[in-house]
Scaffold this motif. Structure first.
Motif, short mmCIF file in Angstrom:
data_model
loop_
_atom_site.label_atom_id
_atom_site.label_comp_id
_atom_site.label_asym_id
_atom_site.label_seq_id
_atom_site.Cartn_x
_atom_site.Cartn_y
_atom_site.Cartn_z
N ILE A 153 -6.28 7.72 -3.43
CA ILE A 153 -5.35 6.52 -3.32
C ILE A 153 -5.75 5.52 -4.14
O ILE A 153 -6.66 4.96 -4.47
CB ILE A 153 -5.44 6.03 -1.76
CG1 ILE A 153 -5.36 7.07 -0.77
CG2 ILE A 153 -4.14 5.05 -1.66
CD1 ILE A 153 -5.56 6.70 0.75
N ALA A 203 -2.22 -0.98 -4.62
CA ALA A 203 -3.36 -0.93 -3.68
C ALA A 203 -4.57 -1.86 -3.82
O ALA A 203 -4.53 -1.84 -5.25
CB ALA A 203 -4.01 0.70 -3.88
N ARG A 239 0.09 5.45 7.09
CA ARG A 239 -0.13 4.35 7.10
C ARG A 239 -1.86 3.97 7.15
O ARG A 239 -2.11 3.01 6.75
CB ARG A 239 0.76 3.19 8.11
CG ARG A 239 0.54 3.76 9.40
CD ARG A 239 1.19 2.68 10.31
NE ARG A 239 0.93 2.33 11.66
CZ ARG A 239 1.93 2.91 12.71
NH1 ARG A 239 3.13 2.94 12.47
NH2 ARG A 239 1.37 2.93 13.90
N LEU A 285 -3.35 4.70 4.27
CA LEU A 285 -3.07 3.54 3.21
C LEU A 285 -3.85 2.25 3.51
O LEU A 285 -4.36 1.70 2.43
CB LEU A 285 -1.67 3.37 2.88
CG LEU A 285 -0.51 4.48 2.52
CD1 LEU A 285 0.84 4.02 2.68
CD2 LEU A 285 -0.95 4.88 1.11
N ILE A 289 -3.07 -2.34 1.17
CA ILE A 289 -1.74 -2.59 0.66
C ILE A 289 -1.36 -3.91 0.34
O ILE A 289 -1.39 -4.99 1.03
CB ILE A 289 -0.46 -2.24 1.46
CG1 ILE A 289 -0.90 -0.71 2.14
CG2 ILE A 289 0.78 -2.07 1.02
CD1 ILE A 289 0.05 -0.48 3.35
N ALA A 307 3.60 -4.50 -2.92
CA ALA A 307 3.91 -3.10 -2.97
C ALA A 307 5.09 -2.89 -2.23
O ALA A 307 5.70 -3.43 -1.45
CB ALA A 307 2.73 -2.35 -2.27
N GLU A 324 6.87 0.96 -3.13
CA GLU A 324 6.98 2.28 -2.96
C GLU A 324 5.66 3.20 -2.90
O GLU A 324 4.43 2.56 -3.34
CB GLU A 324 7.83 2.88 -4.31
CG GLU A 324 9.17 2.37 -4.35
CD GLU A 324 9.98 3.39 -5.34
OE1 GLU A 324 11.19 3.19 -5.14
OE2 GLU A 324 9.28 3.99 -6.02
N VAL A 325 5.65 4.20 -2.37
CA VAL A 325 4.41 5.04 -2.32
C VAL A 325 4.62 6.29 -2.87
O VAL A 325 5.89 7.05 -2.70
CB VAL A 325 4.02 5.21 -0.74
CG1 VAL A 325 2.97 6.30 -0.57
CG2 VAL A 325 3.51 3.98 -0.14
N LEU A 354 8.07 1.82 0.85
CA LEU A 354 7.05 1.34 1.63
C LEU A 354 7.55 1.54 3.01
O LEU A 354 6.53 1.94 3.77
CB LEU A 354 6.64 0.10 1.43
CG LEU A 354 5.31 -0.40 2.02
CD1 LEU A 354 4.17 0.51 1.59
CD2 LEU A 354 4.98 -1.80 1.72
N ASP A 405 -0.09 7.16 -4.97
CA ASP A 405 -0.10 6.05 -5.71
C ASP A 405 0.82 4.90 -5.04
O ASP A 405 1.75 5.38 -4.40
CB ASP A 405 0.57 6.21 -7.07
CG ASP A 405 -0.33 6.74 -8.10
OD1 ASP A 405 -1.59 6.70 -7.98
OD2 ASP A 405 0.27 7.54 -9.01
N VAL A 406 0.26 3.78 -4.98
CA VAL A 406 0.89 2.65 -4.16
C VAL A 406 1.59 1.88 -5.34
O VAL A 406 0.75 1.15 -6.01
CB VAL A 406 0.01 1.87 -3.32
CG1 VAL A 406 1.04 0.85 -2.62
CG2 VAL A 406 -0.44 3.13 -2.24
N THR A 443 4.18 -1.30 -7.25
CA THR A 443 4.76 -2.53 -6.79
C THR A 443 6.17 -2.73 -7.79
O THR A 443 6.89 -3.73 -7.84
CB THR A 443 3.83 -3.59 -7.44
OG1 THR A 443 3.64 -3.64 -8.84
CG2 THR A 443 2.52 -3.82 -6.71
#
Length: 343
Positions: free
Chosen positions: A47, A52, A115, A118, A123, A127, A129-130, A146, A193-194, A196
């Motif tokens: 992750i 993140a 969640r 994550l 988070i 942020a 999108e995931v 998200l 991937d988290v 922005t």
């Protein structure tokens, strides 16, 4: 199973559906490339990303023992389901996997909420999108907003119907994204991937998008709007065409409304009036509804039409607007049934 001819994709025959849940050996298989061979002992889920707070690596054991367990019963459907029927409707053959009515199935998925996973990485406040990524040869990716990633019923699953995930269904771990197209439920999960910022990848810009008149492009590279939910649809649990003996019959089927709830299913025999079928299961968001009706079948050639309605006021239409890739077919199907006078 129904062979689509691709060498990778196999469908679930509607006339072989019995309970609410489809067994793993009958659950449809959709793969873009060969199923990867993955050793769970050396597998890790990474992750990372600018959304993140810290990068994290989780082992298979971490995933199975480090988080609260959850199980959900959910339906997964490919956006290209009924592509063959769509082609017949518009008089052209679409490229892509030649699905009939068979790219849909329901299973009990067991694992942990995405969640919770994550939260280990933290988070960031900005942020948005995931992006899960698979470990197959093409590294399939399908971004999630998200809010959808954090939903109660978006999970990282390692079990299917109470058994370890089969390789074709994502071993050692896969995503299950309730009420969304099957491509969002990334199999063979290896990285998340988290982000922005909005992420554009082939699976939300050139494939699994609606291309054609009335579908304006979204984003810099997209050829059309990305598909989220599959179309409102219904299926009859009979072969195509069907052959029945005359006399009283109970006709059964399923209806699915993505993130909505199926509220009604109506049927029509030949040109007679539409009648209401009985819904026999909940049909809650993310899960198909089962339905049935009694029919005193008379010898001859008949056509059965079934249409579903949902709690958003949608009703299956008689036709589906054309799109280049043959996705999201929602039309009422004219199911041919031949009834014989004797067995």
């Amino acid at each position: 199973m129904e062979d689509t001819g691709s060498g990778l994709d196999y469908g679930t025959r509607p006339d072989r559906l019995f309970g609410d849940i489809v067994s793993a050996d009958r659950f449809f298989v959709r793969s873009h490339v060969d199923t990867p061979v993955i050793d769970a002992d050396s597998w890790s889920l990474y992750i990372q990303g600018d959304g993140a707070r810290q990068p994290v690596s989780l082992t298979y054991e971490d995933l199975r023992t480090g988080f609260p367990l959850t199980s959900i019963v959910r339906t997964i459907e490919c956006a290209g389901n009924r592509r063959v029927q769509f082609g017949r409707e518009v008089g052209q053959a679409f490229e892509g996997t030649q699905w009939g009515r068979t790219a849909i199935g329901t299973a009990e998925w067991t694992g942990v909420r995405l969640r919770d996973v994550l939260e280990v990485a933290g988070i960031a406040t900005d942020a948005c999108e995931v992006v899960p990524e698979s470990l197959d040869a093409i590294r399939a990716r399908r971004p999630l907003p998200l809010a959808k990633a954090l939903a109660d019923d978006t999970i990282v699953a390692w079990a299917m119907n109470g058994e370890e995930l089969p390789p074709d269904h994502g071993f050692p771990a896969r995503l299950v994204v309730s009420g969304w197209l099957g491509a969002a439920s990334i199999k063979w999960l290896g990285r998340i991937d988290v982000a922005t910022h909005h992420v554009e990848v082939p699976w939300n810009t050139i494939d699994y998008v609606m291309i054609g008149p009335g579908y304006p492009a979204e984003g810099d590279q997209a050829r059309g709007p990305a598909i989220t939910e599959p179309a409102l649809s219904s299926l009859v649990e009979l072969p195509w065409p069907a052959h029945l003996c005359h006399g009283p019959q109970i006709i059964r089927g399923r209806a699915f409304a993505g993130e909505a709830r199926v509220t009604a299913v109506d049927y029509q025999i030949d040109d007679h009036a539409w009648q209401r079928a009985t819904i026999t299961s909940s049909g809650e968001p993310g899960l198909w509804a089962r339905w049935q009706f009694r029919w005193d079948a008379r010898p001859g050639e008949h056509v059965l039409r079934v249409r579903a309605s949902d709690d958003r006021g949608r009703i299956q239409p008689d036709s589906t607007p054309w799109n280049q890739l043959g996705y999201m077919h929602e039309s009422v199907l004219a199911h041919p049934i031949s009834v014989t006078a004797s067995p």
